[in-house]
Design an enzyme around this catalytic site. Structure first.
Site, PDB file in Angstrom:
ATOM      1  N   CYS A   1       2.773  29.614 -23.961  1.00 42.29           N
ATOM      2  CA  CYS A   1       3.127  30.227 -22.830  1.00 42.29           C
ATOM      3  C   CYS A   1       2.871  29.269 -21.594  1.00 42.29           C
ATOM      4  O   CYS A   1       1.988  28.969 -21.450  1.00 42.29           O
ATOM      5  CB  CYS A   1       2.556  31.477 -22.808  1.00 42.29           C
ATOM      6  SG  CYS A   1       2.763  32.599 -21.410  1.00 42.29           S
TER       7      CYS A   1
ATOM      8  N   ARG B   1      -6.067   8.501 -14.298  1.00 47.92           N
ATOM      9  CA  ARG B   1      -4.548   8.254 -14.497  1.00 47.92           C
ATOM     10  C   ARG B   1      -4.141   6.607 -13.905  1.00 47.92           C
ATOM     11  O   ARG B   1      -3.398   6.166 -14.455  1.00 47.92           O
ATOM     12  CB  ARG B   1      -3.812   9.378 -13.555  1.00 47.92           C
ATOM     13  CG  ARG B   1      -3.965  10.459 -14.027  1.00 47.92           C
ATOM     14  CD  ARG B   1      -2.667  11.357 -13.587  1.00 47.92           C
ATOM     15  NE  ARG B   1      -1.407  10.529 -14.158  1.00 47.92           N
ATOM     16  CZ  ARG B   1      -0.219  11.070 -13.830  1.00 47.92           C
ATOM     17  NH1 ARG B   1      -0.033  12.188 -12.787  1.00 47.92           N
ATOM     18  NH2 ARG B   1       0.988  10.538 -14.147  1.00 47.92           N
TER      19      ARG B   1
END
Length: 141
Positions: free
Chosen positions: A71, A6
């Site tokens: 989900c 990141r």
């Protein structure tokens, strides 16, 4: 703690989503469902900047939770977006360059989106959108 992937590459990517539904609970949370997914544990739990990408935001905003198509797929929680957000609009999620594409999956047989580079005012397709034929190509019978 610094997560190297990141720290190095996150700012290089922006993911665009199309809003497919908005659910406003009376006196409660507003959910904005989009046509993509968070694609992987490194994306989940991270904090992202989310903005409307296809029009100027009005003065009135409200906190919303942006959810994906799968989900338990929360992309961003309590981000301020226009109070009048509606299906069909585009959302931009910044800082997804580190893992979003590399961790992408074809969960529920939904193909992965294309990977597009933008430089000098032009766009370049680096990886094409995954098709149903791509998803079925390895089936044996």
């Amino acid at each position: 703690m610094i997560e190297p992937g990141r720290a190095i590459a996150a700012r290089a990517g922006i993911t665009l989503y199309r809003v497919i539904a908005v659910k406003r609970q009376p006196g409660g949370r507003t959910f904005v469902a989009v046509d993509g997914a968070s694609d992987g544990p490194p994306f989940q739990g991270a904090k992202y900047t989310v903005a409307l990408a296809d029009r100027h935001a009005p003065a009135a905003t409200a906190p919303v939770t942006v959810v994906g198509r799968h989900c338990e797929d929360e992309i961003a929680r309590d981000v301020d977006l226009p109070a009048d957000i509606h299906p069909g609009e585009l959302l931009a999620v910044a800082g997804t360059g580190a893992y979003h594409y590399s961790m992408g999956s074809c969960g529920n047989l939904v193909g992965r989106p294309p990977l597009i580079a933008v430089a000098g005012g032009r766009s370049y397709e680096l990886v094409r959108r995954e098709t149903v034929a791509d998803l079925l190509a390895r089936d044996c019978g």
